[in-house]
Scaffold this motif. Structure first.
Motif, mmCIF file in Angstrom:
data_model
loop_
_atom_site.group_PDB
_atom_site.id
_atom_site.type_symbol
_atom_site.label_atom_id
_atom_site.label_comp_id
_atom_site.label_asym_id
_atom_site.label_seq_id
_atom_site.Cartn_x
_atom_site.Cartn_y
_atom_site.Cartn_z
ATOM 1 N N UNK A 167 -13.006 -0.199 5.541
ATOM 2 C CA UNK A 167 -12.068 0.118 4.144
ATOM 3 C C UNK A 167 -11.923 1.773 4.240
ATOM 4 N N UNK A 168 -10.835 2.034 3.713
ATOM 5 C CA UNK A 168 -10.568 3.655 3.643
ATOM 6 C C UNK A 168 -10.198 3.708 2.215
ATOM 7 N N UNK A 169 -10.703 4.933 1.663
ATOM 8 C CA UNK A 169 -10.498 5.370 0.258
ATOM 9 C C UNK A 169 -9.500 6.609 0.411
ATOM 10 N N UNK A 170 -8.567 6.587 -0.450
ATOM 11 C CA UNK A 170 -7.631 7.655 -0.630
ATOM 12 C C UNK A 170 -7.734 8.035 -2.239
ATOM 13 N N UNK A 171 -7.813 9.119 -2.769
ATOM 14 C CA UNK A 171 -7.539 9.363 -4.307
ATOM 15 C C UNK A 171 -5.934 9.863 -4.457
ATOM 16 N N UNK A 172 -5.555 9.627 -5.576
ATOM 17 C CA UNK A 172 -4.228 9.960 -5.768
ATOM 18 C C UNK A 172 -3.785 11.542 -5.258
ATOM 19 N N UNK A 173 -2.662 11.706 -4.626
ATOM 20 C CA UNK A 173 -2.054 12.754 -3.846
ATOM 21 C C UNK A 173 -2.917 13.337 -2.868
ATOM 22 N N UNK B 87 0.748 8.438 -4.110
ATOM 23 C CA UNK B 87 0.768 7.618 -5.538
ATOM 24 C C UNK B 87 -0.299 8.490 -6.539
ATOM 25 N N UNK B 88 0.048 8.262 -7.764
ATOM 26 C CA UNK B 88 -0.980 8.499 -8.677
ATOM 27 C C UNK B 88 -2.267 7.959 -9.057
ATOM 28 N N UNK B 89 -2.631 6.917 -8.089
ATOM 29 C CA UNK B 89 -4.212 6.396 -8.477
ATOM 30 C C UNK B 89 -4.560 6.250 -6.960
ATOM 31 N N UNK B 90 -5.818 5.897 -6.827
ATOM 32 C CA UNK B 90 -6.782 5.867 -6.185
ATOM 33 C C UNK B 90 -6.669 4.411 -5.408
ATOM 34 N N UNK B 91 -6.468 4.325 -4.011
ATOM 35 C CA UNK B 91 -5.991 3.287 -3.383
ATOM 36 C C UNK B 91 -7.015 3.080 -2.156
ATOM 37 N N UNK B 92 -7.023 1.762 -1.732
ATOM 38 C CA UNK B 92 -8.038 1.232 -0.729
ATOM 39 C C UNK B 92 -7.370 0.768 0.437
ATOM 40 N N UNK B 93 -7.405 1.121 1.673
ATOM 41 C CA UNK B 93 -6.709 0.397 2.846
ATOM 42 C C UNK B 93 -7.465 -0.006 3.971
ATOM 43 N N UNK B 94 -6.890 -0.633 4.965
ATOM 44 C CA UNK B 94 -7.689 -0.972 6.025
ATOM 45 C C UNK B 94 -6.458 -1.307 7.037
ATOM 46 N N UNK B 95 -7.198 -0.672 8.321
ATOM 47 C CA UNK B 95 -5.955 -0.563 9.525
ATOM 48 C C UNK B 95 -6.591 -1.546 10.596
ATOM 49 N N UNK B 96 -5.582 -2.282 11.070
ATOM 50 C CA UNK B 96 -5.637 -3.199 12.247
ATOM 51 C C UNK B 96 -5.012 -2.531 13.432
ATOM 52 N N UNK B 97 -5.327 -3.046 14.534
ATOM 53 C CA UNK B 97 -5.070 -2.449 15.666
ATOM 54 C C UNK B 97 -4.647 -3.531 16.740
ATOM 55 N N UNK C 36 0.939 -1.350 0.109
ATOM 56 C CA UNK C 36 -0.114 0.132 -0.097
ATOM 57 C C UNK C 36 0.895 1.120 -0.052
ATOM 58 N N UNK C 37 0.697 1.992 -0.980
ATOM 59 C CA UNK C 37 1.667 3.119 -1.010
ATOM 60 C C UNK C 37 1.344 4.493 -0.071
ATOM 61 N N UNK C 38 0.918 4.081 1.150
ATOM 62 C CA UNK C 38 0.505 5.370 1.645
ATOM 63 C C UNK C 38 1.513 5.811 2.590
#
Length: 166
Positions: A116-122, A85-95, A56-58
């Protein structure tokens, strides 16, 4: 015994009983005040560790990597997340947290974890964690001396994480 002696003994016993009740009340109030003072001065130092899986490029960090929490206090912790990154990506966090003995006293009132968390490019965003450590933690023999806690969040690529769950 005469009736006069009976009355005298009764008065003495009642007086002793009243004095004992007053002393018990004072002792309880002193004990309660000491407990309140101890709780007011009890803080737990929390180290906030963040990481992101390489898939995940976050970028992910706590706004304040070290905080103090007073048991009974509702605490909001802010995290900063960025997708460089230059694309939309989706992440999930564990705790997770350590020591595990806090489990019965640790409550997440609001958390971004496991959603599920979504972040657009930049794009960057702020996520909040709202927690409460039950003040009873200070009375349990297994937890009352805990002064240091580590809380760790790790973000994973959402799709890869879900594959691992099935």
């Amino acid at each position: 015994m005469t009736e006069k002696n009976n009355k005298t003994v009764t008065i003495i016993l009642i007086s002793i009983f009243v004095v004992l009740i007053v002393f018990a009340f004072i002792a309880i109030k002193i004990f309660q005040k000491k407990q309140i003072t101890a709780l007011e001065n009890h803080f737990i130092n929390v180290s906030l560790i963040t990481s992101v899986h390489p898939s995940l490029p976050w970028k992910f960090s706590a706004k304040e990597p070290n905080i103090k929490i007073k048991p009974g206090e509702v605490k909001t912790i802010e995290y900063i997340v960025e997708n460089p990154s230059d694309e939309t990506t989706f992440g999930v966090a564990t705790f997770q947290y350590h020591p595990k003995e806090l489990g019965n006293y640790f409550t997440k009132l609001n958390c971004f974890c496991f959603d599920k968390q979504t972040l657009k490019a930049g794009e960057n965003n702020r996520y909040s964690l709202v927690i409460l450590i039950d003040p009873e933690v200070t009375k349990d023999s297994k937890t009352k001396d805990i002064k240091e806690v580590i809380m760790q969040f790790t973000f994973f690529n959402y799709d890869e994480f879900k594959k691992g769950q099935t």
